[in-house]
Design a protein around this motif. Structure first.
Motif, mmCIF file in Angstrom:
data_model
loop_
_atom_site.group_PDB
_atom_site.id
_atom_site.type_symbol
_atom_site.label_atom_id
_atom_site.label_comp_id
_atom_site.label_asym_id
_atom_site.label_seq_id
_atom_site.Cartn_x
_atom_site.Cartn_y
_atom_site.Cartn_z
ATOM 1 N N LYS A 177 0.836 -1.203 0.000
ATOM 2 C CA LYS A 177 0.000 0.000 0.000
ATOM 3 C C LYS A 177 0.874 1.257 0.000
ATOM 4 N N LYS A 178 1.943 1.219 0.781
ATOM 5 C CA LYS A 178 2.860 2.355 0.829
ATOM 6 C C LYS A 178 3.504 2.579 -0.537
ATOM 7 N N TYR A 179 3.922 1.489 -1.173
ATOM 8 C CA TYR A 179 4.541 1.589 -2.504
ATOM 9 C C TYR A 179 3.582 2.207 -3.510
ATOM 10 N N LEU A 180 2.360 1.681 -3.552
ATOM 11 C CA LEU A 180 1.396 2.179 -4.535
ATOM 12 C C LEU A 180 1.077 3.645 -4.291
ATOM 13 N N THR A 181 0.923 4.032 -3.048
ATOM 14 C CA THR A 181 0.622 5.429 -2.716
ATOM 15 C C THR A 181 1.798 6.324 -3.077
ATOM 16 N N GLN A 182 2.991 5.883 -2.703
ATOM 17 C CA GLN A 182 4.180 6.690 -2.945
ATOM 18 C C GLN A 182 4.444 6.870 -4.433
ATOM 19 N N LYS A 183 4.365 5.794 -5.181
ATOM 20 C CA LYS A 183 4.714 5.882 -6.592
ATOM 21 C C LYS A 183 3.688 6.650 -7.402
ATOM 22 N N ARG A 184 2.434 6.625 -6.978
ATOM 23 C CA ARG A 184 1.420 7.358 -7.730
ATOM 24 C C ARG A 184 1.575 8.866 -7.551
ATOM 25 N N LYS A 185 2.283 9.272 -6.506
ATOM 26 C CA LYS A 185 2.487 10.699 -6.274
ATOM 27 C C LYS A 185 3.901 11.139 -6.653
ATOM 28 N N SER A 186 4.747 10.170 -6.953
ATOM 29 C CA SER A 186 6.156 10.470 -7.210
ATOM 30 C C SER A 186 6.336 11.144 -8.562
ATOM 31 N N VAL A 187 6.990 12.294 -8.564
ATOM 32 C CA VAL A 187 7.304 12.987 -9.807
ATOM 33 C C VAL A 187 8.747 13.461 -9.746
ATOM 34 N N LYS A 188 9.290 13.719 -10.879
ATOM 35 C CA LYS A 188 10.670 14.186 -10.964
ATOM 36 C C LYS A 188 10.704 15.469 -11.784
ATOM 37 N N ILE A 189 11.230 16.531 -11.213
ATOM 38 C CA ILE A 189 11.390 17.787 -11.933
ATOM 39 C C ILE A 189 12.830 17.872 -12.412
ATOM 40 N N GLU A 190 13.011 18.103 -13.698
ATOM 41 C CA GLU A 190 14.361 18.173 -14.243
ATOM 42 C C GLU A 190 15.113 19.372 -13.683
ATOM 43 N N ARG A 191 16.400 19.191 -13.483
ATOM 44 C CA ARG A 191 17.230 20.249 -12.930
ATOM 45 C C ARG A 191 17.581 21.296 -13.982
ATOM 46 N N ILE A 192 17.780 22.511 -13.530
ATOM 47 C CA ILE A 192 18.263 23.581 -14.404
ATOM 48 C C ILE A 192 19.788 23.575 -14.347
ATOM 49 N N ASP A 193 20.430 23.756 -15.491
ATOM 50 C CA ASP A 193 21.874 23.567 -15.569
ATOM 51 C C ASP A 193 22.701 24.827 -15.286
ATOM 52 N N ASN A 194 22.066 25.962 -15.097
ATOM 53 C CA ASN A 194 22.824 27.198 -14.933
ATOM 54 C C ASN A 194 23.870 27.071 -13.829
ATOM 55 N N GLY A 195 25.075 27.564 -14.116
ATOM 56 C CA GLY A 195 26.122 27.578 -13.109
ATOM 57 C C GLY A 195 26.988 26.341 -13.086
ATOM 58 N N VAL A 196 26.708 25.357 -13.936
ATOM 59 C CA VAL A 196 27.501 24.131 -13.970
ATOM 60 C C VAL A 196 28.408 24.161 -15.200
ATOM 61 N N ILE A 197 29.705 23.966 -14.974
ATOM 62 C CA ILE A 197 30.674 23.960 -16.072
ATOM 63 C C ILE A 197 30.988 22.520 -16.444
ATOM 64 N N ILE A 198 30.940 22.247 -17.752
ATOM 65 C CA ILE A 198 31.326 20.942 -18.288
ATOM 66 C C ILE A 198 32.525 21.160 -19.219
ATOM 67 N N PRO A 199 33.641 20.419 -18.968
ATOM 68 C CA PRO A 199 33.889 19.494 -17.873
ATOM 69 C C PRO A 199 34.154 20.223 -16.553
ATOM 70 N N GLN A 200 34.009 19.479 -15.458
ATOM 71 C CA GLN A 200 34.181 20.061 -14.128
ATOM 72 C C GLN A 200 35.617 20.545 -13.945
ATOM 73 N N PRO A 201 35.809 21.831 -13.559
ATOM 74 C CA PRO A 201 37.168 22.367 -13.397
ATOM 75 C C PRO A 201 37.918 21.732 -12.226
ATOM 76 N N VAL A 202 39.229 21.913 -12.242
ATOM 77 C CA VAL A 202 40.080 21.383 -11.172
ATOM 78 C C VAL A 202 39.748 22.062 -9.851
ATOM 79 N N VAL A 211 40.683 27.588 -11.721
ATOM 80 C CA VAL A 211 41.929 27.080 -12.276
ATOM 81 C C VAL A 211 41.635 25.700 -12.853
ATOM 82 N N ASP A 212 42.031 25.490 -14.110
ATOM 83 C CA ASP A 212 41.612 24.255 -14.757
ATOM 84 C C ASP A 212 42.614 23.822 -15.823
ATOM 85 N N TYR A 213 42.724 22.498 -16.016
ATOM 86 C CA TYR A 213 43.565 21.923 -17.066
ATOM 87 C C TYR A 213 43.167 20.457 -17.234
ATOM 88 N N PRO A 214 43.387 19.908 -18.443
ATOM 89 C CA PRO A 214 42.938 18.535 -18.718
ATOM 90 C C PRO A 214 43.960 17.480 -18.338
#
Length: 940
Positions: A228-253, A395-398
């Protein structure tokens, strides 16, 4: 002290709890298997309210794994002796006959798939697939085997909170338990574990097989409260995608945050030294272009310190070795230690951002360029309309010297190719571009123009311009020109150069004319590219040593002699040779460990070519490709121990990029190249690219292979790609965003209509819609006002019984530079027009109709799971579209993905008042519904 009334109340509450649990336990004991057909070619199996099998499908595929027929299923059947039976039997022209049967007694469900294929059948791969529900088994099972790929077995048993579920194979052929998590082109419900049987029919021979599997529920350790807990939890479970602002790819040193912001405004200038122009600083030039196109900001250039006033904020880029020679550089003496860290690293950089100055200092010109690429990833617009970047020191380098990406030209416009280079490739600090020619059909070579595909292939002039542009962006450019396999275009233009009487993709290695044609193309490519390396392919070639000229010769000797000839030709011109790995690996030894196409014995890759490895020159660089999501990659060490230098070739899988990169460092590989097969596809010339076919993690982990940890990636790689490739949204330049209140317009009340006589699919959608957040919410950085358990909806003519109109009008009475729509649909049109928005202006002129096309600007609210979809449609099912953005995602109890798209339309008449917007459902979608959950008016 308890009173009698308090005691009575507590006893009543306790009885209520006990009765609730007993009632649920009774329901569980009375539970039965339920089967439900989905979309006509897929079936789900539930036990009571718990979904066990998220998809069951049977289909036939040709030699290229293209699905040519899927067994249809429906819910119609017969009931006899307490067993409900669904059965379909057909004889399909060109394929053969089959019988599909499901027998359900409630506690036991038996599925039978029998097929009889003649020798001339078009079907080669014949599949029976049962997918376990990821959400339920991850939540409740004691243990799910964590296999890399396949594991053969006859019986499978899983202990869960709903008891034990046993899958027993009753037929002779074993099933395989496989891990499908890496199959990104499949829907979420299919990316977990499946029970799988695939019989390969040898061409020219008949095949008959009977497959039977039985699903049984065994009552043991059932936990009604947990269910019952599983069914209740999953029926309400949602995922909001994250906003990427402020994240550098690739991650700096290192990143050191500081207080304040650098705000780009009318006082901001870009400084370049005297006697230089902006083309000498490609990074600053791209910065100027991006600020103009995406934020509407023009930043002037200044070439003299005398012209910089005290009010100016300065953007500057320089190289460490002479940084103190400039007036601006002298101000950086306090950062000497940081500058020294990158001084000996040509691709390293220091990015220094204060409230008054923004400086990129590189160990070399590439480093200077990469600092600006990191800056571009940090820019954002605030709710007040300011474009700014937070103050910080980076400060960053590959780690790896070669960080490459493979793109195939043709099938896309040159402008789009350049856009991908500018906004994706160099933005994420790749330093090598492999331009794949594939089957040599992407270019209209002057020596052999017929190799090109009319209307899709590039001219050599376009190729030359693309190479020139790539080099201007500090990319080392490597052509990939196939020397043996994937020669479909060559074989079609010059059939006599293939092994006579064979199908496949290889040229005849005993025909010297084939080498003369290849040499023509290599000479043209060398003149255009002026390369240090050429990749000659040599992968997945078939057939070899089959024709009259070749059949008495050793396939390995033919293979090695040809590759040595190409290598010698290139070495004479001071060009190093690269080639793929698979035909140098014995399938009998490497199956399951690495891709191996020597000695497979499947009627396609029968040639034994792997002994050629002992003859090949050791200065050939082996491109070791392996696209599996796994943790061990042993082929790199194998080729290293044989004396070859290697490069790791990855694809789009997360684990694939993470672990392969670490192995590449361990084995001292030259670097890593991320492949992007089908990123550009035919008929998609002006769309950015298929974001599912590329992973930014190849940039991430070739720069720094061990960070961030895979489970701590702070962004969605595909979402970042989509935002970079889609056209800039007008809202990025907006000053006013007004969410329209749709409450009074709403014509669909979820709680009321769900009680009507509607289909199971429609009920699922309406239940799912209740998971969407309501009220004032932000999605995709745009505010919306989403009504509670209601929405605006239009539907096909068959839905008038539910009082859903075909068309509805929404009053606006405002000017707008753009309008943002938050919407979804029920039907699967796959590129077809499913409806439209009509913009009606107050002055009665220039009404605009915006067509809603699936796979373009709207998607099904519940994403499809079918494996029978075409290859491109499977990717479409992942909801990254060309002209809209997925801004919300939910997951139902059976693992089905819910999807909402944000489509922003640019108004060609922003000076006009919009009277109303009409939403209309296309008449040919008689049973379809379009849901509009939010609308926002945007003004500059």
């Amino acid at each position: 002290m308890y009173t009698f009334s308090n005691l009575k109340l507590k006893i009543s509450f306790a009885l209520l709890v006990i009765l609730t649990v007993l009632a649920f336990t009774t329901n569980l004991n009375a539970a039965k298997f339920k089967i439900n057909a989905v979309a006509g070619d897929s079936m789900t199996i539930s036990y009571g309210d718990v979904n066990i099998v998220s998809a069951l499908q049977c289909y036939f595929a040709d030699e290229n794994w293209k699905t040519i027929y899927t067994v249809p299923v429906d819910n119609a059947g017969t009931f006899k002796n307490d067993v409900f039976t669904i059965e379909t039997s057909r004889n399909i022209r060109g394929i053969g006959s089959y019988d599909f049967k499901v027998e359900n007694s409630g506690k036991q469900c038996t599925i039978t798939f029998l097929y009889d294929l003649p020798a001339n059948s078009k079907s080669i791969y014949n599949v029976f697939d049962i997918f376990l529900n990821k959400e339920f088994f991850n939540y409740s099972a004691n243990k799910i085997p964590n296999i890399n790929h396949y594991k053969k077995a006859k019986d499978f048993e899983f202990s869960t909170i709903a008891g034990k579920f046993r899958f027993k194979v009753l037929s002779s052929g074993p099933f395989q338990f496989r891990n499908t998590e890496a199959r990104r082109c499949w829907g979420n419900a299919l990316r977990f574990r499946s029970l799988f049987n695939c019989a390969s029919r040898i061409a020219g021979k008949p095949l008959k097989r009977c497959l039977r599997i039985q699903l049984t529920h065994i009552a043991a350790n059932e936990n009604p409260v947990a269910i019952k807990k599983y069914l209740t939890q999953k029926r309400k479970s949602v995922k909001i995608e994250r906003i990427d602002n402020g994240v550098i790819i690739p991650q700096p040193v290192t990143i050191q945050k500081m207080k304040g912001n650098f705000i780009l405004d009318r006082n901001t200038v870009i400084f370049i030294p005297p006697n230089k122009n902006i083309s000498d600083f490609p990074g600053l030039k791209i910065l100027q272009e991006e600020l103009k196109e995406y934020f509407g900001i023009s930043i002037p250039l200044v070439t003299s310190i005398a012209n910089i006033s005290p009010d100016n904020k300065v953007i500057f880029a320089g190289v460490a070795k002479n940084i103190y020679a400039t007036t601006i550089g002298k101000k950086l003496i306090n950062y000497k230690n940081s500058i020294n860290k990158i001084k000996s690293k040509p691709e390293g950089y220091l990015l220094l951002i204060s409230s008054r100055m923004l400086v990129s200092i590189g160990g070399g010109i590439r480093g200077r360029f990469y600092g600006i690429q990191s800056l571009l990833q940090l820019l954002k617009r605030s709710v007040k309309g300011n474009v700014s970047v937070k103050c910080q020191k980076i400060v960053d380098y590959p780690v790896m010297k070669m960080r490459g990406i493979m793109l195939s030209p043709g099938y896309c416009s040159l402008a789009n190719f350049k856009k991908v280079l500018k906004r994706v490739v160099v933005r994420h600090k790749f330093n090598t571009l492999v331009i794949g020619a594939g089957s040599i059909g992407h270019i209209r070579w002057k020596s052999h123009p017929n190799f090109g595909v009319p209307g899709l292939s590039w001219s050599t002039e376009q190729l030359r311009e693309a190479v020139k542009y790539a080099k201007e962006l500090y990319l080392d450019v490597i052509p990939e020109i196939e020397a043996l396999g994937h020669q479909e275009r060559l074989r079609s233009v010059y059939p006599h150069l293939s092994e006579k009487g064979t199908k496949g993709n290889a040229i005849c290695l005993s025909n010297n004319e084939a080498w003369r044609v290849l040499k023509d193309i290599y000479l043209e490519a060398i003149e255009i590219y002026r390369p240090k390396f050429i990749h000659i392919g040599g992968h997945e070639a078939n057939p070899i040593a089959y024709c009259i000229k070749c059949k008495n010769k050793s396939a390995a000797k033919l293979f090695s002699a040809h590759m040595i000839r190409v290598h010698k030709f290139l070495k004479e011109r001071n060009i190093k040779t690269m080639m793929f790995s698979d035909m140098l690996l014995d399938f009998k030894k490497w199956n399951g460990k690495a891709p191996a196409t020597s000695n497979v014995g499947n009627g396609v890759f029968d040639a034994v070519t792997h002994p050629a490895i002992k003859d090949l020159p050791r200065d050939i660089i082996i491109a070791v490709w392996d696209y599996e999501d796994k943790t061990h990659f042993k082929a790199l060490k194998y080729f290293k121990d044989k004396g070859f230098s290697t490069i790791a070739y990855t694809w789009y899988g997360d684990k694939n990029n993470y672990y392969f990169a670490q192995e590449a460092i361990k084995q001292k590989s030259l670097g890593l190249v991320g492949t992007t097969w089908s990123f550009f596809s035919a008929g998609n010339a002006n769309v950015g690219g298929n974001v599912n076919m590329m992973s930014l993690l190849s940039a991430e982990y070739s720069w720094s292979p061990d960070k961030p940890a895979l489970e701590k990636i702070p962004y969605s790689p595909r979402r970042r790609l989509q935002r970079l490739l889609n056209k800039p949204r007008p809202s990025l330049k907006a000053k006013q965003l007004i969410a329209v209140d749709l409450k009074s317009i709403c014509d669909l009340d979820y709680s009321k209509i769900i009680k009507e006589n509607i289909s199971e699919r429609e009920k699922n959608i309406l239940n799912a819609l209740q998971n969407v957040p309501s009220g004032k919410v932000q999605m995709g950085n745009i505010p919306f006002n989403i009504p509670v358990e209601k929405c605006v909806a239009v539907g096909g003519v068959n839905l008038k019984r539910l009082k859903i109109p075909v068309s509805i009008s929404i009053p606006i009475k405002r000017k707008a530079s753009s309008v943002a729509f938050l919407h979804g649909a029920t039907f699967l049109g796959f590129g077809k027009t499913v409806g439209s928005y009509t913009i009606v202006y107050e002055d009665g002129t220039g009404a605009k109709q915006l067509k809603l096309r699936e796979m373009n600007n709207i998607s099904p609210f519940i994403m499809p799971v079918s494996l029978s979809l075409s290859y491109s449609d499977k990717w479409y099912a992942s909801s990254f579209l060309a002209n809209s953005e997925q801004v919300w995602q939910g997951i139902t109890a059976n693992g089905t993905v819910l999807d909402l798209q944000l489509f922003e339309w640019t108004n060609p008449y922003p000076q006009k008042v919009i009277k109303e917007i009409k939403l209309t459902c296309e008449q040919n979608n008689s049973n379809g519904i379009i849901f509009l959950l939010g609308m926002t008016i945007i003004s500059k």
